[in-house]
Motif scaffolding. Structure first.
Motif, PDB file in Angstrom:
ATOM      1  N   VAL A   1       0.840  -1.205   0.000  1.00 61.96           N
ATOM      2  CA  VAL A   1       0.000   0.000   0.000  1.00 61.96           C
ATOM      3  C   VAL A   1       0.873   1.254   0.000  1.00 61.96           C
ATOM      4  O   VAL A   1       0.615   2.203  -0.752  1.00 61.96           O
ATOM      5  CB  VAL A   1      -0.951   0.002   1.213  1.00 61.96           C
ATOM      6  N   ILE A   2       1.905   1.262   0.837  1.00 63.05           N
ATOM      7  CA  ILE A   2       2.813   2.404   0.899  1.00 63.05           C
ATOM      8  C   ILE A   2       3.520   2.591  -0.427  1.00 63.05           C
ATOM      9  O   ILE A   2       3.670   3.721  -0.927  1.00 63.05           O
ATOM     10  CB  ILE A   2       3.828   2.224   2.043  1.00 63.05           C
ATOM     11  N   GLN A   3       3.925   1.495  -1.039  1.00 60.64           N
ATOM     12  CA  GLN A   3       4.585   1.576  -2.339  1.00 60.64           C
ATOM     13  C   GLN A   3       3.643   2.147  -3.399  1.00 60.64           C
ATOM     14  O   GLN A   3       4.040   2.972  -4.227  1.00 60.64           O
ATOM     15  CB  GLN A   3       5.082   0.194  -2.760  1.00 60.64           C
ATOM     16  N   ALA A   4       2.383   1.702  -3.359  1.00 57.23           N
ATOM     17  CA  ALA A   4       1.395   2.197  -4.328  1.00 57.23           C
ATOM     18  C   ALA A   4       1.114   3.682  -4.112  1.00 57.23           C
ATOM     19  O   ALA A   4       1.017   4.452  -5.079  1.00 57.23           O
ATOM     20  CB  ALA A   4       0.114   1.384  -4.217  1.00 57.23           C
ATOM     21  N   LEU A   5       0.987   4.089  -2.846  1.00 53.33           N
ATOM     22  CA  LEU A   5       0.723   5.494  -2.551  1.00 53.33           C
ATOM     23  C   LEU A   5       1.890   6.379  -2.970  1.00 53.33           C
ATOM     24  O   LEU A   5       1.690   7.489  -3.476  1.00 53.33           O
ATOM     25  CB  LEU A   5       0.436   5.673  -1.055  1.00 53.33           C
ATOM     26  N   ASP A   6       3.092   5.889  -2.774  1.00 53.94           N
ATOM     27  CA  ASP A   6       4.271   6.630  -3.212  1.00 53.94           C
ATOM     28  C   ASP A   6       4.268   6.792  -4.729  1.00 53.94           C
ATOM     29  O   ASP A   6       4.551   7.876  -5.258  1.00 53.94           O
ATOM     30  CB  ASP A   6       5.536   5.910  -2.754  1.00 53.94           C
ATOM     31  N   GLY A   7       3.921   5.713  -5.432  1.00 53.38           N
ATOM     32  CA  GLY A   7       3.853   5.783  -6.891  1.00 53.38           C
ATOM     33  C   GLY A   7       2.768   6.731  -7.374  1.00 53.38           C
ATOM     34  O   GLY A   7       2.983   7.518  -8.309  1.00 53.38           O
ATOM     35  N   LEU A   8       1.600   6.692  -6.727  1.00 59.11           N
ATOM     36  CA  LEU A   8       0.498   7.582  -7.104  1.00 59.11           C
ATOM     37  C   LEU A   8       0.848   9.038  -6.847  1.00 59.11           C
ATOM     38  O   LEU A   8       0.533   9.917  -7.655  1.00 59.11           O
ATOM     39  CB  LEU A   8      -0.771   7.199  -6.340  1.00 59.11           C
ATOM     40  N   ALA A   9       1.491   9.300  -5.702  1.00 59.97           N
ATOM     41  CA  ALA A   9       1.871  10.675  -5.372  1.00 59.97           C
ATOM     42  C   ALA A   9       2.910  11.204  -6.359  1.00 59.97           C
ATOM     43  O   ALA A   9       2.843  12.370  -6.769  1.00 59.97           O
ATOM     44  CB  ALA A   9       2.419  10.740  -3.948  1.00 59.97           C
ATOM     45  N   THR A  10       3.842  10.361  -6.761  1.00 59.85           N
ATOM     46  CA  THR A  10       4.842  10.762  -7.755  1.00 59.85           C
ATOM     47  C   THR A  10       4.192  11.041  -9.100  1.00 59.85           C
ATOM     48  O   THR A  10       4.510  12.029  -9.778  1.00 59.85           O
ATOM     49  CB  THR A  10       5.910   9.659  -7.910  1.00 59.85           C
ATOM     50  N   PHE A  11       3.248  10.173  -9.491  1.00 57.75           N
ATOM     51  CA  PHE A  11       2.527  10.363 -10.747  1.00 57.75           C
ATOM     52  C   PHE A  11       1.704  11.652 -10.715  1.00 57.75           C
ATOM     53  O   PHE A  11       1.656  12.399 -11.696  1.00 57.75           O
ATOM     54  CB  PHE A  11       1.626   9.160 -11.009  1.00 57.75           C
ATOM     55  N   ALA A  12       1.061  11.927  -9.568  1.00 54.77           N
ATOM     56  CA  ALA A  12       0.275  13.151  -9.423  1.00 54.77           C
ATOM     57  C   ALA A  12       1.163  14.385  -9.524  1.00 54.77           C
ATOM     58  O   ALA A  12       0.763  15.402 -10.111  1.00 54.77           O
ATOM     59  CB  ALA A  12      -0.473  13.148  -8.090  1.00 54.77           C
ATOM     60  N   LEU A  13       2.361  14.310  -8.967  1.00 54.94           N
ATOM     61  CA  LEU A  13       3.289  15.437  -9.030  1.00 54.94           C
ATOM     62  C   LEU A  13       3.721  15.705 -10.467  1.00 54.94           C
ATOM     63  O   LEU A  13       3.805  16.862 -10.899  1.00 54.94           O
ATOM     64  CB  LEU A  13       4.510  15.154  -8.151  1.00 54.94           C
ATOM     65  N   ILE A  14       3.968  14.635 -11.226  1.00 54.95           N
ATOM     66  CA  ILE A  14       4.348  14.791 -12.635  1.00 54.95           C
ATOM     67  C   ILE A  14       3.201  15.417 -13.434  1.00 54.95           C
ATOM     68  O   ILE A  14       3.406  16.324 -14.244  1.00 54.95           O
ATOM     69  CB  ILE A  14       4.755  13.428 -13.233  1.00 54.95           C
ATOM     70  N   LEU A  15       1.980  14.920 -13.198  1.00 50.64           N
ATOM     71  CA  LEU A  15       0.819  15.482 -13.883  1.00 50.64           C
ATOM     72  C   LEU A  15       0.639  16.954 -13.550  1.00 50.64           C
ATOM     73  O   LEU A  15       0.298  17.770 -14.420  1.00 50.64           O
ATOM     74  CB  LEU A  15      -0.442  14.707 -13.503  1.00 50.64           C
ATOM     75  N   TYR A  16       0.865  17.292 -12.281  1.00 54.73           N
ATOM     76  CA  TYR A  16       0.722  18.691 -11.873  1.00 54.73           C
ATOM     77  C   TYR A  16       1.734  19.573 -12.594  1.00 54.73           C
ATOM     78  O   TYR A  16       1.384  20.680 -13.046  1.00 54.73           O
ATOM     79  CB  TYR A  16       0.905  18.826 -10.363  1.00 54.73           C
ATOM     80  N   ILE A  17       2.988  19.120 -12.692  1.00 56.18           N
ATOM     81  CA  ILE A  17       4.019  19.908 -13.373  1.00 56.18           C
ATOM     82  C   ILE A  17       3.632  20.161 -14.827  1.00 56.18           C
ATOM     83  O   ILE A  17       3.767  21.277 -15.343  1.00 56.18           O
ATOM     84  CB  ILE A  17       5.387  19.197 -13.280  1.00 56.18           C
ATOM     85  N   VAL A  18       3.119  19.111 -15.495  1.00 56.08           N
ATOM     86  CA  VAL A  18       2.663  19.264 -16.883  1.00 56.08           C
ATOM     87  C   VAL A  18       1.510  20.270 -16.948  1.00 56.08           C
ATOM     88  O   VAL A  18       1.483  21.151 -17.818  1.00 56.08           O
ATOM     89  CB  VAL A  18       2.236  17.902 -17.464  1.00 56.08           C
ATOM     90  N   PHE A  19       0.554  20.137 -16.022  1.00 59.82           N
ATOM     91  CA  PHE A  19      -0.595  21.046 -15.983  1.00 59.82           C
ATOM     92  C   PHE A  19      -0.137  22.489 -15.791  1.00 59.82           C
ATOM     93  O   PHE A  19      -0.618  23.396 -16.483  1.00 59.82           O
ATOM     94  CB  PHE A  19      -1.539  20.641 -14.847  1.00 59.82           C
ATOM     95  N   PHE A  20       0.792  22.708 -14.872  1.00 61.48           N
ATOM     96  CA  PHE A  20       1.232  24.071 -14.570  1.00 61.48           C
ATOM     97  C   PHE A  20       1.933  24.694 -15.772  1.00 61.48           C
ATOM     98  O   PHE A  20       1.708  25.878 -16.094  1.00 61.48           O
ATOM     99  CB  PHE A  20       2.171  24.059 -13.361  1.00 61.48           C
ATOM    100  N   ILE A  21       2.763  23.913 -16.450  1.00 62.07           N
ATOM    101  CA  ILE A  21       3.468  24.428 -17.630  1.00 62.07           C
ATOM    102  C   ILE A  21       2.475  24.776 -18.734  1.00 62.07           C
ATOM    103  O   ILE A  21       2.582  25.820 -19.383  1.00 62.07           O
ATOM    104  CB  ILE A  21       4.505  23.400 -18.130  1.00 62.07           C
ATOM    105  N   VAL A  22       1.484  23.906 -18.935  1.00 59.04           N
ATOM    106  CA  VAL A  22       0.467  24.155 -19.959  1.00 59.04           C
ATOM    107  C   VAL A  22      -0.311  25.429 -19.638  1.00 59.04           C
ATOM    108  O   VAL A  22      -0.554  26.271 -20.513  1.00 59.04           O
ATOM    109  CB  VAL A  22      -0.491  22.947 -20.086  1.00 59.04           C
ATOM    110  N   GLN A  23      -0.710  25.594 -18.363  1.00 60.71           N
ATOM    111  CA  GLN A  23      -1.468  26.782 -17.972  1.00 60.71           C
ATOM    112  C   GLN A  23      -0.621  28.046 -18.084  1.00 60.71           C
ATOM    113  O   GLN A  23      -1.145  29.122 -18.376  1.00 60.71           O
ATOM    114  CB  GLN A  23      -1.974  26.633 -16.533  1.00 60.71           C
ATOM    115  N   LEU A  24       0.672  27.898 -17.889  1.00 59.05           N
ATOM    116  CA  LEU A  24       1.560  29.060 -17.924  1.00 59.05           C
ATOM    117  C   LEU A  24       1.747  29.595 -19.337  1.00 59.05           C
ATOM    118  O   LEU A  24       1.832  30.806 -19.557  1.00 59.05           O
ATOM    119  CB  LEU A  24       2.915  28.687 -17.320  1.00 59.05           C
TER     120      LEU A  24
END
Length: 215
Positions: free
Chosen positions: A8-31
């Motif tokens: 579960v911890i491994q999955a949550l770490d992976g999801l949080a990392t994936f969410a961070l990557i998606l956020y970076i892409v979103f922020f660059i696109v919005q910028l």
């Protein structure tokens, strides 16, 4: 079994990392995004939950009080809408009211990014079997403060949004616009609960230090 070996911890770490990557892409696109050429605008923004009131008030003879007491399903118009703001020139885009709004909206997006970053660092710390640490306690406290500040940030951003429209005389719609955001939302409650958890977590950190000092 170590915490780092927990699936579960491994999955949550992976999801949080994936969410961070998606956020970076979103922020660059919005910028760097721009409006479609067909809109004749150099840049556009959209804001949700704006309170709308029609400039052309219509008389309605329906008895709402009777409907309230007699009907099983009562429908009330909340008058909230999604408002698109289009800047058709760079003079409008880089005007002082516009800059205030843009800074506020990007600050709001940054707050979300920082919260995601703290979550990712927390789960990454768990994967390293580092649980009761001062850094983790501080990360949880900071995340709670961010959650509490998100509704406030949205309210401020919408105020700057409406001020920009009024100051530049951009409202050519048939509606009068006002701030529809709430300062207290479910994010506030979650943030307060998380803040209480961060204090409990900090107690755990202090107890761990005391136990280590006696060892």
């Amino acid at each position: 079994m170590k915490l780092s070996e927990n699936k579960v911890i491994q999955a949550l770490d992976g999801l949080a990392t994936f969410a961070l990557i998606l956020y970076i892409v979103f922020f660059i696109v919005q910028l760097f995004n721009s409006s479609p050429k067909s809109s004749r605008a150099v840049k556009s923004y959209k804001v949700y939950q704006v309170k709308l009131e029609s400039k052309h008030k219509e008389t309605d003879s329906e008895d709402y009080l009777k409907s309230w007491f007699n009907d099983q399903v009562v429908v009330q118009n909340t008058n909230r809408g999604l408002v698109h703001l289009r800047f058709v020139s760079y003079a409008e885009l880089f005007s002082f009211p516009s800059i205030l709004f843009q800074v506020s909206i990007f600050a709001y997006w940054l707050l979300i990014g920082v919260a995601i970053f703290f979550a990712q660092r927390l789960f990454r710390s768990f994967r390293k079997d580092e649980v009761f640490t001062q850094q983790n306690a501080w990360a949880i406290m900071a995340s709670s403060l961010i959650l509490i500040s998100l509704p406030i940030s949205r309210w401020i951003s919408q105020e700057f949004f409406l001020n920009c429209i009024n100051a530049l005389h951009l409202n050519d719609s048939n509606y009068t616009l006002s701030n529809g955001e709430n300062l207290l939302t479910s994010e506030t409650i979650i943030g307060l609960v998380l803040m209480a958890f961060s204090w409990v977590f900090k107690i755990g950190v202090d107890m761990k230090k005391e136990n280590e000092s006696f060892a």
